[in-house]
Every structure is written in structure tokens, then in C-alpha cells.
Design a protein around this motif. Structure first.
Motif, short mmCIF file in Angstrom:
data_model
loop_
_atom_site.label_atom_id
_atom_site.label_comp_id
_atom_site.label_asym_id
_atom_site.label_seq_id
_atom_site.Cartn_x
_atom_site.Cartn_y
_atom_site.Cartn_z
N UNK A 165 4.96 -2.94 -2.47
CA UNK A 165 6.09 -2.52 -1.64
C UNK A 165 6.53 -1.12 -2.03
N UNK A 166 6.89 -0.33 -1.03
CA UNK A 166 7.40 0.99 -1.32
C UNK A 166 7.55 1.80 -0.05
N UNK A 167 8.43 2.80 -0.06
CA UNK A 167 8.62 3.63 1.13
C UNK A 167 7.38 4.46 1.45
N UNK A 168 7.34 5.01 2.65
CA UNK A 168 6.22 5.85 3.05
C UNK A 168 6.08 7.04 2.11
N UNK A 169 4.83 7.42 1.84
CA UNK A 169 4.58 8.59 1.01
C UNK A 169 4.54 8.32 -0.48
N UNK A 170 4.58 7.05 -0.89
CA UNK A 170 4.58 6.75 -2.33
C UNK A 170 3.17 6.52 -2.87
N UNK A 171 2.16 6.54 -2.00
CA UNK A 171 0.79 6.41 -2.49
C UNK A 171 0.18 5.04 -2.32
N UNK A 172 0.78 4.20 -1.48
CA UNK A 172 0.27 2.83 -1.32
C UNK A 172 -1.12 2.82 -0.68
N UNK A 173 -1.31 3.62 0.35
CA UNK A 173 -2.62 3.68 1.01
C UNK A 173 -3.66 4.30 0.08
N UNK A 174 -3.26 5.31 -0.66
CA UNK A 174 -4.16 5.94 -1.64
C UNK A 174 -4.59 4.90 -2.67
N UNK A 175 -3.68 4.03 -3.07
CA UNK A 175 -4.01 2.98 -4.03
C UNK A 175 -5.07 2.04 -3.45
N UNK A 176 -4.89 1.60 -2.21
CA UNK A 176 -5.87 0.71 -1.58
C UNK A 176 -7.25 1.36 -1.55
N UNK A 177 -7.31 2.60 -1.11
CA UNK A 177 -8.59 3.29 -1.00
C UNK A 177 -9.21 3.56 -2.37
N UNK A 178 -8.38 3.78 -3.36
CA UNK A 178 -8.88 4.00 -4.71
C UNK A 178 -9.49 2.73 -5.28
#
Length: 217
Positions: free
Chosen positions: A33-46
Motif C-alpha cells: 500500500x502507498x500513494x502514487x509515485x512511491x515505487x510500487x510498480x517499480x517494485x513489482x517489475x524489479x
């Protein structure tokens, strides 16, 4: 089971996330959970080695995706269905063609078998009979449902959902949330949901983490 251990990534000297560690157990959904721009999608792709990281390890059922060769990485990624926030449907293809694409590319199915599989998937996501429609004729929520159907096509063990309820009206949001829960309950689909929606996190998550200032809490 997916094990994420001390995953760290920086952009231009700024930590997107640092020493992130958690476990995705079988038939469980982890929410980040987290607001937009905190790196959640980057985490998934990583986690899927689609983006490089600075340090850390990710294990899929005991296999490290970071030390795997290209063939093993391909096999690991095949075990994950990815539901994109934008749905990522091909506008020039109808619903059937969008869902059948991974079946045609990766499985030796006859035309009849592919049609039966797509029909089955559309019934699972609640869109029966929509095979001939094109994306421009679908609402945002319907596109998201088609994206989930496509993610299920190769019968993945895990599902990664990138902001699955963003921009949807309350009725469609509830429909997507219920589908995510049912896929875990009835099909044992474990995985990761990244979202900024507290209500979605509360309903679907077996464990909820907050990604804040690059750290998991």
C-alpha cells in the motif's frame, strides 16, 4: 512461495526502496500500500527482473530469479500473470485475440481449444460473450477484467496486480475486488497487489505492507 530479501533500488542517488523483505505464501495475497509515485510498480517489475536492482534477492519456489539463466527467467515469468494498471490491451485486436495471444505464443492449442479456453476465461471474469468486442468499445473496468482474463490464460501460479481498482467507479471496483478474492479462494492464486486504495487493501490482503520513504512497514 516467493521470497523477497533486502531488495534495494536507487534512481539518481535516491532510494526508491531499501532493504525490502517479505514472503508471499501459497494461496495468500500480499498488499503493498502507498500513494502514487512511491515505487510500487517499480517494485513489482524489479521482483520479476524486468528492472535491475542494486542489491537483494528474489526466490520463486527456491529458485533465484537474479542468478537464473535466460531460460530459467523465462520459466519463472511464465508462472506469473501480470495485470497492468493501464490494462495494456492491443487496440487493433478484439477481446478474443487479446486473451488468446499468450495461448497462441506459448501453447500448442488448436483453434477450437483456444476458443474454448478464452470462453472459459471470460466466464471466470464475468464477461461472457464479449469475444468480438474491441477495446474502444469497453469501459475502463471491462478492460481491467479482460486484462485479468489474459493474465490467467497460461494458468500462472502467481498473479501480480498493479493498481487493479484505480479510476473505477465503486460498483466496478467492488466487482474487481471480489474477483481477486475469488481467484485466491477458488483457484489458489497467490500474489502481490499494489494499490493506494485502503478499502481494496483491507478486503483482499492477507498481509498489508506500507511502502513509505522507500521502506516497508
Amino acid at each position: 512461495m516467493i521470497e523477497i530479501k533486502n531488495l534495494t533500488k536507487q534512481f539518481d542517488g535516491h532510494y526508491v526502496f531499501k532493504d525490502v523483505s517479505f514472503i508471499v505464501e501459497d494461496a495468500k495475497l500480499i498488499v503493498v500500500l502507498g500513494p502514487s509515485g512511491t515505487g510500487k510498480t517499480v517494485l513489482l517489475k524489479s521482483i520479476l527482473r524486468l528492472l535491475p536492482v542494486d542489491s537483494g534477492e528474489v526466490y520463486f519456489d527456491g529458485r533465484s530469479i537474479f542468478t537464473a539463466d535466460s531460460k530459467e527467467v523465462y520459466e519463472i515469468r511464465r508462472s506469473v500473470g501480470f495485470v497492468f494498471q493501464s490494462s495494456a490491451l492491443f487496440d487493433s485486436m478484439n477481446v478474443y485475440e487479446n486473451i488468446a495471444l499468450p495461448l497462441i505464443e506459448h501453447k500448442n492449442l488448436s483453434s477450437r481449444e483456444a476458443k474454448e479456453r478464452v470462453k472459459e476465461l471470460l466466464e471466470i471474469v464475468g464477461l461472457p460473450g464479449r469475444e468480438k468486442l474491441y477495446p474502444n468499445a469497453l469501459s475502463g473496468g471491462m478492460k481491467r477484467l479482460v486484462s485479468i482474463a489474459r493474465a490467467l490464460a497460461l494458468e500462472p501460479r502467481y498473479l501480480f496486480y498493479d493498481e487493479p481498482t484505480t479510476g473505477l467507479d465503486p460498483i466496478m471496483r467492488d466487482r474487481i475486488v471480489n474477483l481477486i478474492v475469488n481467484l485466491k479462494k477458488n483457484f489458489n492464486k497467490s500474489g502481490i497487489v499494489v494499490t493506494h486504495d485502503l478499502e481494496t487493501a483491507r478486503i483482499v490482503g492477507d498481509v498489508v505492507y506500507m511502502l513509505k520513504d522507500g521502506e516497508i512497514q
